[in-house]
Design a protein around this motif. Sequence first.
Motif, mmCIF file in Angstrom:
data_model
loop_
_atom_site.group_PDB
_atom_site.id
_atom_site.type_symbol
_atom_site.label_atom_id
_atom_site.label_comp_id
_atom_site.label_asym_id
_atom_site.label_seq_id
_atom_site.Cartn_x
_atom_site.Cartn_y
_atom_site.Cartn_z
ATOM 1 N N MET A 3 -12.201 6.972 55.716
ATOM 2 C CA MET A 3 -13.433 7.467 56.317
ATOM 3 C C MET A 3 -13.476 6.941 57.753
ATOM 4 N N LEU A 4 -13.232 7.813 58.716
ATOM 5 C CA LEU A 4 -13.218 7.437 60.125
ATOM 6 C C LEU A 4 -14.526 7.896 60.758
ATOM 7 N N MET A 5 -15.291 6.931 61.292
ATOM 8 C CA MET A 5 -16.606 7.232 61.853
ATOM 9 C C MET A 5 -16.687 6.764 63.300
ATOM 10 N N LEU A 6 -17.268 7.608 64.143
ATOM 11 C CA LEU A 6 -17.554 7.241 65.526
ATOM 12 C C LEU A 6 -19.055 7.074 65.671
ATOM 13 N N SER A 7 -19.482 5.891 66.128
ATOM 14 C CA SER A 7 -20.908 5.582 66.251
ATOM 15 C C SER A 7 -21.261 5.314 67.699
ATOM 16 N N VAL A 8 -22.485 5.705 68.082
ATOM 17 C CA VAL A 8 -22.915 5.663 69.482
ATOM 18 C C VAL A 8 -24.309 5.066 69.575
ATOM 19 N N ASP A 9 -24.517 4.231 70.598
ATOM 20 C CA ASP A 9 -25.872 3.803 70.953
ATOM 21 C C ASP A 9 -26.059 3.893 72.455
ATOM 22 N N SER A 10 -27.136 4.545 72.868
ATOM 23 C CA SER A 10 -27.520 4.577 74.290
ATOM 24 C C SER A 10 -29.038 4.548 74.395
ATOM 25 N N SER A 11 -29.683 3.847 73.467
ATOM 26 C CA SER A 11 -31.140 3.889 73.344
ATOM 27 C C SER A 11 -31.868 2.970 74.319
ATOM 28 N N ALA A 12 -31.116 2.111 75.026
ATOM 29 C CA ALA A 12 -31.713 1.219 76.026
ATOM 30 C C ALA A 12 -30.724 1.082 77.181
ATOM 31 N N ALA A 13 -30.843 0.033 77.972
ATOM 32 C CA ALA A 13 -29.991 -0.114 79.154
ATOM 33 C C ALA A 13 -28.500 -0.191 78.832
ATOM 34 N N PRO A 14 -28.079 -0.966 77.828
ATOM 35 C CA PRO A 14 -26.651 -0.976 77.491
ATOM 36 C C PRO A 14 -26.251 0.307 76.768
ATOM 37 N N ALA A 15 -24.948 0.563 76.756
ATOM 38 C CA ALA A 15 -24.384 1.658 75.961
ATOM 39 C C ALA A 15 -23.217 1.096 75.175
ATOM 40 N N SER A 16 -22.983 1.638 73.994
ATOM 41 C CA SER A 16 -21.850 1.172 73.201
ATOM 42 C C SER A 16 -21.336 2.288 72.304
ATOM 43 N N VAL A 17 -20.046 2.204 72.033
ATOM 44 C CA VAL A 17 -19.361 3.158 71.164
ATOM 45 C C VAL A 17 -18.468 2.356 70.229
ATOM 46 N N CYS A 18 -18.479 2.693 68.958
ATOM 47 C CA CYS A 18 -17.694 1.953 67.971
ATOM 48 C C CYS A 18 -16.959 2.924 67.054
ATOM 49 N N LEU A 19 -15.699 2.633 66.807
ATOM 50 C CA LEU A 19 -14.892 3.410 65.877
ATOM 51 C C LEU A 19 -14.589 2.539 64.670
ATOM 52 N N THR A 20 -14.930 3.029 63.479
ATOM 53 C CA THR A 20 -14.699 2.265 62.253
ATOM 54 C C THR A 20 -13.917 3.104 61.248
#
Length: 234
Positions: A3-20
């Motif tokens: 199960m390969l998932m790409l997750s994203v957060d840009s809800s505040a000043a920082p941004a992040s992307v994670c692949l699990t």
Amino acid sequence: MRMLMLSVDSSAAPASVCLTENGRIIADYYLNTGFTHSQTLMAMTESVLTISGKKADEIDAYAVNNGPGSFTGVRIGVSAVKGMAFATDKPCIAVSTLLSMAYNCLGNHCIVSACMDARRQQVYNAVFRVSGMKVERLTEDRAIAVDDLIRELDTYSDQVMLVGDGAELVSRAVQSDHIVLAPEQIRFQRAASTAAAALEAYNRGEILSPAALMPSYLRLSQAERERNAKQKGK
């Protein structure tokens, strides 16, 4: 089964992307430079895929913090995930930004109060109980006055950990020793925690089509409030 998932957060000043992969972090990219998310988010996503040797059509599902948070930031993150998921016809998982921050505190035994600055002495907030690797929601996501939140948190006998970009705002008004500010390294939302929350939701079958994925702002933007006020004044 992989199960390969790409997750994203840009809800505040920082941004992040994670692949699990099956919950294991393969790549985790966190950026807090002040650049706009429209400049950085897709470049970060491309970098995560490239450096991990994966292609977009290998992604099985996409997850995103869909709010509350910055109206512009949430919109950019949700739009990016919708676009990527549409292109490959893959499911999406919407994660509350507040819930994702509770997953920062896995391994602890405490109450977590996730707080995002909503201006006017209010915070977007939800309260959770973290027991080792389990997160239990105690309140719904809401906008609440700081003073009202502190009175509520004072009723808990367990230690309360404040997380989020509104945590310092709340902490400055706290007079109880059992309500503490989380260390900075686990205080703010990031896509790795989004991924942890999203995997549990995915396993429960809580998935959306790209078309059904929408932001959750909790309240109208300032521009919308001003427009409504003008219309009422006519």
